[in-house]
Scaffold this motif. Structure first.
Motif, PDB file in Angstrom:
ATOM      1  N   ARG A   1       0.840  -1.196   0.000  1.00  6.16           N
ATOM      2  CA  ARG A   1       0.000   0.000   0.000  1.00  6.16           C
ATOM      3  C   ARG A   1       0.882   1.256   0.000  1.00  6.16           C
ATOM      4  O   ARG A   1       0.633   2.191  -0.759  1.00  6.16           O
ATOM      5  N   ILE A   2       1.914   1.250   0.816  1.00 11.43           N
ATOM      6  CA  ILE A   2       2.825   2.396   0.873  1.00 11.43           C
ATOM      7  C   ILE A   2       3.563   2.550  -0.452  1.00 11.43           C
ATOM      8  O   ILE A   2       3.724   3.670  -0.958  1.00 11.43           O
ATOM      9  N   ASP A   3       4.011   1.439  -1.045  1.00 11.66           N
ATOM     10  CA  ASP A   3       4.677   1.496  -2.351  1.00 11.66           C
ATOM     11  C   ASP A   3       3.762   2.114  -3.408  1.00 11.66           C
ATOM     12  O   ASP A   3       4.202   2.901  -4.244  1.00 11.66           O
ATOM     13  N   ALA A   4       2.480   1.756  -3.370  1.00 13.24           N
ATOM     14  CA  ALA A   4       1.520   2.319  -4.330  1.00 13.24           C
ATOM     15  C   ALA A   4       1.364   3.822  -4.115  1.00 13.24           C
ATOM     16  O   ALA A   4       1.279   4.592  -5.081  1.00 13.24           O
ATOM     17  N   GLN A   5       1.333   4.242  -2.859  1.00  7.73           N
ATOM     18  CA  GLN A   5       1.251   5.677  -2.571  1.00  7.73           C
ATOM     19  C   GLN A   5       2.489   6.404  -3.086  1.00  7.73           C
ATOM     20  O   GLN A   5       2.384   7.483  -3.664  1.00  7.73           O
ATOM     21  N   ILE A   6       3.648   5.814  -2.862  1.00 12.14           N
ATOM     22  CA  ILE A   6       4.902   6.423  -3.329  1.00 12.14           C
ATOM     23  C   ILE A   6       4.887   6.527  -4.851  1.00 12.14           C
ATOM     24  O   ILE A   6       5.249   7.571  -5.411  1.00 12.14           O
ATOM     25  N   ALA A   7       4.463   5.480  -5.526  1.00 12.42           N
ATOM     26  CA  ALA A   7       4.407   5.498  -6.987  1.00 12.42           C
ATOM     27  C   ALA A   7       3.454   6.581  -7.475  1.00 12.42           C
ATOM     28  O   ALA A   7       3.761   7.320  -8.420  1.00 12.42           O
ATOM     29  N   GLY A   8       2.301   6.701  -6.830  1.00 16.85           N
ATOM     30  CA  GLY A   8       1.347   7.738  -7.213  1.00 16.85           C
ATOM     31  C   GLY A   8       1.906   9.128  -6.982  1.00 16.85           C
ATOM     32  O   GLY A   8       1.742  10.028  -7.824  1.00 16.85           O
ATOM     33  N   LEU A   9       2.559   9.342  -5.866  1.00 19.22           N
ATOM     34  CA  LEU A   9       3.168  10.644  -5.585  1.00 19.22           C
ATOM     35  C   LEU A   9       4.293  10.951  -6.571  1.00 19.22           C
ATOM     36  O   LEU A   9       4.454  12.095  -7.003  1.00 19.22           O
ATOM     37  N   THR A  10       5.062   9.930  -6.938  1.00 18.68           N
ATOM     38  CA  THR A  10       6.136  10.122  -7.915  1.00 18.68           C
ATOM     39  C   THR A  10       5.560  10.530  -9.269  1.00 18.68           C
ATOM     40  O   THR A  10       6.065  11.445  -9.920  1.00 18.68           O
ATOM     41  N   ARG A  11       4.477   9.867  -9.700  1.00 19.38           N
ATOM     42  CA  ARG A  11       3.825  10.242 -10.961  1.00 19.38           C
ATOM     43  C   ARG A  11       3.307  11.674 -10.896  1.00 19.38           C
ATOM     44  O   ARG A  11       3.456  12.449 -11.847  1.00 19.38           O
ATOM     45  N   THR A  12       2.697  12.020  -9.789  1.00 22.20           N
ATOM     46  CA  THR A  12       2.183  13.380  -9.625  1.00 22.20           C
ATOM     47  C   THR A  12       3.310  14.394  -9.677  1.00 22.20           C
ATOM     48  O   THR A  12       3.194  15.429 -10.349  1.00 22.20           O
ATOM     49  N   ARG A  13       4.414  14.127  -9.000  1.00 21.65           N
ATOM     50  CA  ARG A  13       5.564  15.030  -9.031  1.00 21.65           C
ATOM     51  C   ARG A  13       6.115  15.161 -10.448  1.00 21.65           C
ATOM     52  O   ARG A  13       6.412  16.261 -10.916  1.00 21.65           O
ATOM     53  N   ASP A  14       6.234  14.037 -11.154  1.00 22.91           N
ATOM     54  CA  ASP A  14       6.751  14.074 -12.523  1.00 22.91           C
ATOM     55  C   ASP A  14       5.837  14.881 -13.434  1.00 22.91           C
ATOM     56  O   ASP A  14       6.307  15.633 -14.299  1.00 22.91           O
ATOM     57  N   ARG A  15       4.548  14.735 -13.254  1.00 19.54           N
ATOM     58  CA  ARG A  15       3.596  15.506 -14.066  1.00 19.54           C
ATOM     59  C   ARG A  15       3.676  16.988 -13.730  1.00 19.54           C
ATOM     60  O   ARG A  15       3.618  17.837 -14.616  1.00 19.54           O
ATOM     61  N   LEU A  16       3.815  17.290 -12.475  1.00 16.36           N
ATOM     62  CA  LEU A  16       3.985  18.685 -12.070  1.00 16.36           C
ATOM     63  C   LEU A  16       5.267  19.259 -12.661  1.00 16.36           C
ATOM     64  O   LEU A  16       5.280  20.396 -13.147  1.00 16.36           O
ATOM     65  N   ASP A  17       6.340  18.475 -12.652  1.00 20.12           N
ATOM     66  CA  ASP A  17       7.589  18.916 -13.281  1.00 20.12           C
ATOM     67  C   ASP A  17       7.385  19.208 -14.763  1.00 20.12           C
ATOM     68  O   ASP A  17       7.923  20.185 -15.293  1.00 20.12           O
ATOM     69  N   ALA A  18       6.588  18.363 -15.445  1.00 18.23           N
ATOM     70  CA  ALA A  18       6.322  18.586 -16.866  1.00 18.23           C
ATOM     71  C   ALA A  18       5.528  19.874 -17.075  1.00 18.23           C
ATOM     72  O   ALA A  18       5.799  20.633 -18.014  1.00 18.23           O
ATOM     73  N   VAL A  19       4.571  20.135 -16.208  1.00 13.06           N
ATOM     74  CA  VAL A  19       3.796  21.371 -16.312  1.00 13.06           C
ATOM     75  C   VAL A  19       4.710  22.574 -16.082  1.00 13.06           C
ATOM     76  O   VAL A  19       4.653  23.557 -16.817  1.00 13.06           O
ATOM     77  N   ILE A  20       5.559  22.478 -15.078  1.00 11.27           N
ATOM     78  CA  ILE A  20       6.491  23.570 -14.793  1.00 11.27           C
ATOM     79  C   ILE A  20       7.423  23.804 -15.973  1.00 11.27           C
ATOM     80  O   ILE A  20       7.626  24.944 -16.409  1.00 11.27           O
TER      81      ILE A  20
END
Length: 145
Positions: free
Chosen positions: A88-107
């Motif tokens: 469950r924690i790994d899934a949360q980390i993966a989701g947060l990593t995807r969100t961060r990467d997408r935010l980086d792309a927007v930036i």
């Protein structure tokens, strides 16, 4: 030691210690006047509880796992529960990593403030940003200003 001493030594509030007791995570002996008294081992237990909370476990899960963790006993059920929590924690980390990467792309695609509008071509980024768009705001895939 009394509750204030345990709070000071463990770095948690008195209120948190009372909550742990209500949840069955911590036990205290009571004096004749009703004051809580804890053994020295309570400091380590509170720090373990804090670590498990920090890992994202619920009070219920902690209550189920504490006896096994403290006794250093492993059963197939306790291992399965620990693996499930780790997954469950790994899934949360993966989701947060995807969100961060997408935010980086927007930036990265937004350019400088002086550049005017910018186009977001990545459909994944656009889909993610549209998920967080507020009513009346522009949807990604259109020009941003």
């Amino acid at each position: 030691m009394r509750i204030g001493g345990l709070a000071a030594r463990s770095g948690v509030s008195v209120r948190a210690l009372r909550y742990y007791e209500e949840q069955g995570l911590l036990e205290a002996n009571r004096s004749g006047s009703g004051q809580r008294h804890y053994p020295e081992s309570a400091v380590d237990r509170v720090q373990l509880i804090q670590m498990l909370y920090a890992a994202g476990l619920s009070s219920r899960t902690i209550a189920e796992l504490l006896p096994y963790v403290e006794a250093k006993v492993s059963t197939p059920e306790s291992r399965a529960r620990l693996f499930a929590e780790r997954d469950r924690i790994d899934a949360q980390i993966a989701g947060l990593t995807r969100t961060r990467d997408r935010l980086d792309a927007v930036i990265a695609s937004s350019g400088s403030p002086d550049s005017g509008c910018t186009w977001i071509a990545d459909r994944d980024v656009a889909a993610h940003v549209s998920h967080f768009a507020t009513p009346g705001s522009r949807r990604p895939g259109r020009a941003l200003s």
